[in-house]
Design an enzyme around this catalytic site. Sequence first.
Site, PDB file in Angstrom:
ATOM      1  N   ASP A   1      42.584  54.386  46.970  1.00 33.45           N
ATOM      2  CA  ASP A   1      41.812  53.242  47.494  1.00 33.45           C
ATOM      3  C   ASP A   1      42.470  52.715  48.763  1.00 33.45           C
ATOM      4  O   ASP A   1      42.762  51.522  48.887  1.00 33.45           O
ATOM      5  CB  ASP A   1      41.713  52.143  46.436  1.00 33.45           C
TER       6      ASP A   1
ATOM      7  N   LYS B   1      48.247  40.705  39.004  1.00 36.96           N
ATOM      8  CA  LYS B   1      46.916  41.313  38.988  1.00 36.96           C
ATOM      9  C   LYS B   1      46.419  41.406  37.557  1.00 36.96           C
ATOM     10  O   LYS B   1      47.088  41.984  36.679  1.00 36.96           O
ATOM     11  CB  LYS B   1      46.965  42.702  39.624  1.00 36.96           C
TER      12      LYS B   1
ATOM     13  N   GLY C   1      38.741  41.895  43.473  1.00 32.40           N
ATOM     14  CA  GLY C   1      38.333  43.239  43.848  1.00 32.40           C
ATOM     15  C   GLY C   1      37.645  43.929  42.706  1.00 32.40           C
ATOM     16  O   GLY C   1      37.433  43.357  41.633  1.00 32.40           O
TER      17      GLY C   1
END
Length: 750
Positions: A551, A454, A435
């Site tokens: 988001d 992440k 992303g």
Amino acid sequence: MHSSIFGMIIFTFTLWSSQKLVLSSSHNDFPIAKPNCNDSCGGISIPFPFGTTPQCYISPEFRLTCNHTSSDPPKLFTGETNFEITDISLDGQITLLNSIAYECFNSNGIRSSNFSEEMRLGSYLTVNHTANKFTMVGCSAIAVVSGATIANQVVATAGVTQCSSEVDVTEGTCNGVGCFQVEIPQNVSDYIVTIQRLPNYTNTWNFSNCTYAFVVDDSAFKFSKDNLTNLSRVKSLPVVADWVVRNETCHKTISNTATYACVSVNSTCYNPTSGYGYRCRCKDGFLGNPYLFQGCIDIDECSNQTLHDCNKKASCTNTIGNYTCTCPENYEGDGRGEDGCKEKPPKDMKITYVLIGVIIGVICLLLGIILLYLDLKRRSHNKMKRKFFLQNGGHLLQEKLATREASPDMVTIFTSSELEKATNSFHNSMIIGRGGFGTVYKGVLADARTVAIKRSIRVDPTQIEQFINEVVVLSQINHRNVVRLLGCCLEKDVPLLVYEFISNGTLSSHLHNEAKAHALDWNTRLKIAAETAGVLSYLHSSASTPIIHRDVKSDNILLDHTLTVKVSDFGASKLVPIDLDQLTTVVLGTLGYLDPEYMLTNQLTEKSDVYSFGVVLLELVTGRKALSFNRPVEEKSLSNYFLYVLKQDLLVKIIDEKIVGLGNMEQISTVCKLAKECLNVKGEDRPSMKEVAMELEGLILREKHSWATNVDDVEEMKSLIPNDHDGTSGVGYDSISMDHIVLPINDGGR
């Protein structure tokens, strides 16, 4: 023929006894009894602690009786029975002769029997459970051996033999046909053997008119077919018993010099494997009777080639308890084994050895340099990890954790080596998502937990303190519909965040996949919407510090195996101070979901999440992607196209036909109206997430109580969705290649 077989049995037993006698006497080059005490009786050695008179035995339990005027073996009285002794071993075994239980019938049905065989050994003896076997010989009968252990536990073992004819019996085999054998339970001190005939015993009396049962030393008895008839002539058979000198353990008795039995200087105490009582034995290198003063005598290993391993060229020298081997002149080595003595090399070979030594030294030096280099590299790596740890706020995070009480929900600080091992050094095969804010890897921790890791793309050094605050707050979010932040790693150039792993993929992957979309019926989609709204409402209103997700999109809504929502990816989230209604910040988000007011003003508010959630509602209702360049210009943006068709009364054109049913049009209408409210251009005109969540929950509850349906809502639905349904749908378009936008604003800050 029967007499000859009987003679063979007697011969076998006699041979066995004589072998035991030879083995016992072979080591009798040392005193085995006290001075002025008989050390044998009837050809059987009597070692102390056993004896025939009070001064010759250690306690009454070891008293033997002996008729010195005959060749009869000694007898041991155990309290009720005198047993003849055939062997006594200082290793802790004594062999006794015991009778046989039998029951016989002749052709006239007249019975002669000795139904039981009994053995009571007292408190210092137990039946050896490995050397003896409970044996039964005969046909159509049951035999039982029952007894008590030294711990007063009752034990029993039984056997059955059956024979239909003499042909069934196998020579030398005790398999239950004519003969049966089983091991004796451990630690048995008293036992009794009994026999019971089965009703059909008369069918076999012509070849097996007797049944015998007894405990016997397994090495002294081998079954023969003739045993079915001739064992009645054998009055007794040997039984091996274990004896201990005291019924306490070494640990308890070793300090009591008055009763401690291991009196020889070179003796030691040991506990038998059964764990009952203790015995004594001579130390290695000594042989004799450890129960006598000076009873353990040094073994001269050099007197017998089999007792030492000196090389043939070496000379053996006996020492107290051991021996040494010495190589002859011009030989070197320890003198033991085949290679114990080797010829010394000639003097001119010394130069060669010196060169070899130098080469070995150089090799060792090189190895040392390599090891030093690796150590310096390791130190440098650790120093770099420490630098990144401090640079990314590790010290600050530790301080914050130290001020909080430890709890299972507290964030974990992982090391870089832990996460590298979990992801196979962040191999590309472990990537499960990419992303605008980073790459997500699947990993398996050392405790077998599967996690999502992440790896951020960027980090703002000026915002480290705020980042640490957000990690601490997000780790404490305890909501069933939020992907839990488990911890972080700060030893890399960019921070690594560790989340729980959700295996069923994203809402986007389900909505925009033809096969998976069929599994998402309207009720499931409505539940997903309600659970997502509940999470955002919790973040905005119920968290200790309000959090704006920033988001919200279908790619950040994960589904577990029960299709329960797990909201993820808080990489762009912002903590909102309680006294502020809005924040000025760099615009971050995903095209198609971005709040237009936020894009124009840089003012981030809770209503920015409301707008993005409205787009997610449209995805659930239409099955279309939020933004797709593969559609016509007017349909690229799902939110704009929705408002357009809503204004034109053509909403039916974009509703996903997979969810259209006879009873859900009212709910679809309500969700469409709610989405329209969320998509208002001005944030102040949008409802709060709390209001949205309550509306969706109420919609689900009204469905459960369908009698409460409002007629006016049905009429309004008819006005929103006319009857010219043409079945068009936007499902199946490819996603855009760039899904995030960052718009720098001159006055914005983060």
